[in-house]
Design a protein around this motif. Structure first.
Motif, PDB file in Angstrom:
ATOM      1  N   ASP A  97       0.827  -1.206   0.000  1.00  0.00           N
ATOM      2  CA  ASP A  97       0.000   0.000   0.000  1.00  0.00           C
ATOM      3  C   ASP A  97       0.862   1.257   0.000  1.00  0.00           C
ATOM      4  O   ASP A  97       0.588   2.222  -0.729  1.00  0.00           O
ATOM      5  CB  ASP A  97      -0.934   0.001   1.208  1.00  0.00           C
ATOM      6  N   THR A 130       2.527   1.655  -3.391  1.00  0.00           N
ATOM      7  CA  THR A 130       1.548   2.099  -4.381  1.00  0.00           C
ATOM      8  C   THR A 130       1.266   3.589  -4.236  1.00  0.00           C
ATOM      9  O   THR A 130       1.266   4.339  -5.221  1.00  0.00           O
ATOM     10  CB  THR A 130       0.245   1.290  -4.246  1.00  0.00           C
ATOM     11  N   ARG A 178      -2.574   1.126  -9.349  1.00  0.00           N
ATOM     12  CA  ARG A 178      -3.384   0.384  -8.371  1.00  0.00           C
ATOM     13  C   ARG A 178      -3.674  -1.042  -8.847  1.00  0.00           C
ATOM     14  O   ARG A 178      -3.834  -1.962  -8.040  1.00  0.00           O
ATOM     15  CB  ARG A 178      -4.690   1.120  -8.087  1.00  0.00           C
TER      16      ARG A 178
END
Length: 196
Positions: free
Chosen positions: A51, A54, A69
């Motif tokens: 996460d 990203t 994503r």
């Protein structure tokens, strides 16, 4: 016996996903070379947070947010089965050969989808680089795996599609095989007296 997963039992390639998302092949290759690069992904293979990685990448490439994503959001779509190698794995399992795996893979998402890659269950244990914080060909991951699996290097075969990883295993005393294709692997295992 220790197997690598990607490139040996699973055809992992981000192009399997991004061909669906980027119609122009040249544009897709640019995206993979300049945005979601191998180097970026390997940081997660070494234990980085998906996460966080990203979000950081999106901040640098806002125009590509949806595509970025998709990398971890649709990770399973980067994988295809390799049935010929799975047949070899199943034969070894049926013969009672102890089976293990070491994979360069982010901590999440692992394991791969069971409905397509149910063979994961035949492994007694799997060392996942993203969970242990180091990746092949670093000798540390091999030392950790040998200790965790409680196997002797000199009596263990290691199979990997990356020549550097197979060589690293050989340097540590394992019988490292560079995987090229299922037919060649079957011959190499037969030469070692293993059922394949």
């Amino acid at each position: 016996m220790i197997f690598d997963l990607g490139g040996v039992l699973i055809d992992w390639n981000p192009r399997h996903l991004y061909r669906k998302l980027i119609s122009d092949p040249a544009e897709m290759e640019r995206f993979l070379a300049e945005v979601c690069t191998r180097e970026w992904h390997e940081r997660q293979d070494r234990g980085g947070d998906n996460d966080e990685a990203t979000a950081t990448l999106i901040a640098r490439h806002l125009a590509h947010e949806t595509l970025i994503r998709a990398w971890y959001g649709r990770f399973a779509e980067m994988m295809l089965p390799m049935p010929e190698t799975e047949t070899i794995l199943r034969a070894l399992d049926s013969a009672g050969v102890p089976l293990f795996a070491i994979t360069n893979w982010p901590a999440e998402p692992f394991p791969p989808p069971a409905d397509r890659f149910g063979f994961i269950d035949v492994f007694r244990d799997v060392v996942v680089s993203g969970r242990v914080g180091c990746m092949k060909p670093d000798p540390a991951i091999f030392h950790l795996a040998l200790e965790r699996f409680a196997v002797d290097a000199g009596e263990t075969v290691f199979i990997d599609d990356n020549p550097a990883n197979a060589a690293a295993a050989r340097d540590l005393g394992l019988h490292g095989l560079h995987f090229r294709d299922a037919a060649t692997l079957r011959e190499e295992l037969a030469d070692l007296g293993l059922p394949a």
